[in-house]
Design a protein around this motif. Structure first.
Motif, mmCIF file in Angstrom:
data_model
loop_
_atom_site.group_PDB
_atom_site.id
_atom_site.type_symbol
_atom_site.label_atom_id
_atom_site.label_comp_id
_atom_site.label_asym_id
_atom_site.label_seq_id
_atom_site.Cartn_x
_atom_site.Cartn_y
_atom_site.Cartn_z
ATOM 1 N N TYR A 184 8.394 -56.598 -15.745
ATOM 2 C CA TYR A 184 9.110 -57.247 -16.848
ATOM 3 C C TYR A 184 10.344 -56.441 -17.242
ATOM 4 C CZ TYR A 184 5.405 -60.673 -17.826
ATOM 5 O OH TYR A 184 4.519 -61.709 -17.763
ATOM 6 N N GLU A 185 10.168 -55.134 -17.297
ATOM 7 C CA GLU A 185 11.285 -54.266 -17.662
ATOM 8 C C GLU A 185 12.396 -54.340 -16.612
ATOM 9 O OE1 GLU A 185 11.712 -49.544 -17.887
ATOM 10 O OE2 GLU A 185 10.254 -50.370 -19.310
ATOM 11 N N TYR A 186 12.053 -54.286 -15.341
ATOM 12 C CA TYR A 186 13.062 -54.332 -14.274
ATOM 13 C C TYR A 186 13.808 -55.662 -14.288
ATOM 14 C CZ TYR A 186 10.360 -50.392 -12.381
ATOM 15 O OH TYR A 186 9.705 -49.216 -12.211
ATOM 16 N N ARG A 187 13.065 -56.746 -14.492
ATOM 17 C CA ARG A 187 13.709 -58.055 -14.522
ATOM 18 C C ARG A 187 14.725 -58.109 -15.661
ATOM 19 N NH1 ARG A 187 10.095 -63.395 -14.576
ATOM 20 N NH2 ARG A 187 9.537 -62.621 -16.628
ATOM 21 N N TYR A 188 14.346 -57.544 -16.797
ATOM 22 C CA TYR A 188 15.267 -57.515 -17.937
ATOM 23 C C TYR A 188 16.473 -56.622 -17.633
ATOM 24 C CZ TYR A 188 17.255 -56.398 -22.443
ATOM 25 O OH TYR A 188 18.131 -56.195 -23.467
ATOM 26 N N LEU A 189 16.242 -55.421 -17.178
ATOM 27 C CA LEU A 189 17.328 -54.471 -16.920
ATOM 28 C C LEU A 189 18.280 -54.964 -15.839
ATOM 29 C CD1 LEU A 189 15.385 -51.088 -17.108
ATOM 30 C CD2 LEU A 189 16.965 -52.039 -18.813
ATOM 31 N N GLN A 190 17.761 -55.661 -14.852
ATOM 32 C CA GLN A 190 18.596 -56.184 -13.772
ATOM 33 C C GLN A 190 19.237 -57.522 -14.144
ATOM 34 O OE1 GLN A 190 19.385 -54.724 -10.749
ATOM 35 N NE2 GLN A 190 18.420 -52.917 -11.621
ATOM 36 N N ASP A 191 18.904 -58.036 -15.321
ATOM 37 C CA ASP A 191 19.434 -59.315 -15.809
ATOM 38 C C ASP A 191 19.170 -60.432 -14.803
ATOM 39 O OD1 ASP A 191 20.615 -61.029 -17.637
ATOM 40 O OD2 ASP A 191 22.647 -60.663 -16.895
ATOM 41 N N LEU A 192 17.900 -60.516 -14.387
ATOM 42 C CA LEU A 192 17.470 -61.537 -13.437
ATOM 43 C C LEU A 192 16.316 -62.339 -14.050
ATOM 44 C CD1 LEU A 192 17.400 -59.336 -10.201
ATOM 45 C CD2 LEU A 192 19.056 -61.145 -10.735
ATOM 46 N N PRO A 193 16.589 -63.131 -15.088
ATOM 47 C CA PRO A 193 15.498 -63.814 -15.789
ATOM 48 C C PRO A 193 14.699 -64.782 -14.922
ATOM 49 C CG PRO A 193 17.633 -64.645 -16.519
ATOM 50 C CD PRO A 193 17.894 -63.464 -15.645
ATOM 51 N N GLU A 194 15.265 -65.236 -13.832
ATOM 52 C CA GLU A 194 14.553 -66.177 -12.965
ATOM 53 C C GLU A 194 13.860 -65.489 -11.784
ATOM 54 O OE1 GLU A 194 14.245 -69.342 -13.921
ATOM 55 O OE2 GLU A 194 15.437 -68.729 -15.654
ATOM 56 N N ALA A 195 13.991 -64.176 -11.677
ATOM 57 C CA ALA A 195 13.388 -63.458 -10.546
ATOM 58 C C ALA A 195 11.871 -63.626 -10.549
ATOM 59 C CB ALA A 195 13.754 -61.988 -10.597
ATOM 60 N N LYS A 196 11.317 -63.782 -9.366
ATOM 61 C CA LYS A 196 9.865 -63.854 -9.198
ATOM 62 C C LYS A 196 9.343 -62.429 -9.144
ATOM 63 C CE LYS A 196 10.235 -68.261 -6.973
ATOM 64 N NZ LYS A 196 10.112 -69.083 -5.804
ATOM 65 N N LEU A 197 8.329 -62.168 -9.930
ATOM 66 C CA LEU A 197 7.743 -60.839 -10.020
ATOM 67 C C LEU A 197 6.498 -60.776 -9.145
ATOM 68 C CD1 LEU A 197 8.026 -60.365 -13.889
ATOM 69 C CD2 LEU A 197 9.704 -59.787 -12.106
ATOM 70 N N VAL A 198 6.391 -59.686 -8.366
ATOM 71 C CA VAL A 198 5.271 -59.558 -7.433
ATOM 72 C C VAL A 198 4.639 -58.177 -7.566
ATOM 73 C CG1 VAL A 198 4.499 -59.791 -5.040
ATOM 74 C CG2 VAL A 198 6.555 -61.018 -5.805
ATOM 75 N N VAL A 199 3.357 -58.160 -7.887
ATOM 76 C CA VAL A 199 2.563 -56.937 -7.888
ATOM 77 C C VAL A 199 1.917 -56.845 -6.508
ATOM 78 C CG1 VAL A 199 0.555 -55.757 -8.866
ATOM 79 C CG2 VAL A 199 2.049 -57.101 -10.353
#
Length: 169
Positions: free
Chosen positions: A106-121
């Motif tokens: 969540y933090e990386y998506r915010y910092l990279q300004d990529l609100p639509e990025a798919k997050l994968v653990v």
């Protein structure tokens, strides 16, 4: 402490116990450092293996895997941007590791300004049976994708995430 008792007392005298206690206390810092180093080395090896495995799949899918000092791996795939967080896991730490990964993503998506990025653990091992609920939590409640290794060669993921993670097969 158990580590400070003689395993095989020779005479069952108090001095024996005191000597073992003294030796154990003196070596405690050294032994803990060795254990910490071994644990850290195993985690780093697992992290590197997972990163390489996912990067290989991303390349095979025709994209370029990227990373920086914070983000383990990212890729611009035909389905959108992906941010990956790799975590070494054991049956005992899987819950905490997944929680850390979620927070980081969540933090990386915010910092990279990529609100639509798919997050994968991406975790080292599938969660043990008593923690399998966490897969539903991650996928259905948090809308985050999850994959795991298990044999250092293949990645698995929940069936419902195949449209987004099929390139990892």
């Amino acid at each position: 402490m158990i580590n400070e008792r003689p395993l095989f007392p020779k005479k069952y005298e108090l001095a024996e116990y005191q000597n073992i206690e003294t030796r154990a206390r003196e070596s405690k810092g050294y032994i803990n450092v060795l254990i910490d180093d071994a644990t850290r080395e195993r985690a780093e090896d697992s992290h590197r293996m997972l990163t390489n495995l996912v990067a290989e799949r991303v390349r095979k899918a025709g994209s370029i895997p990227k990373s920086n000092q914070f983000v383990d791996l990212s890729a611009a795939m035909p389905g959108g941007f992906y941010l990956f967080e790799m975590k070494s896991t054991t049956d005992k730490n899987v819950h905490g590791q997944i929680r850390r990964a979620i927070s980081q993503l969540y933090e990386y998506r915010y910092l990279q300004d990529l609100p639509e990025a798919k997050l994968v653990v991406v975790i080292e091992n599938p969660p043990p049976q008593e923690k399998r609920w966490i897969i539903d939590y991650v996928v259905k409640d948090r809308n985050i994708l999850i994959a795991w290794d298990g044999d250092r060669k293949t990645l698995k993921f929940p069936r419902e995430t195949a449209p987004d993670l099929g390139f990892l097969e």
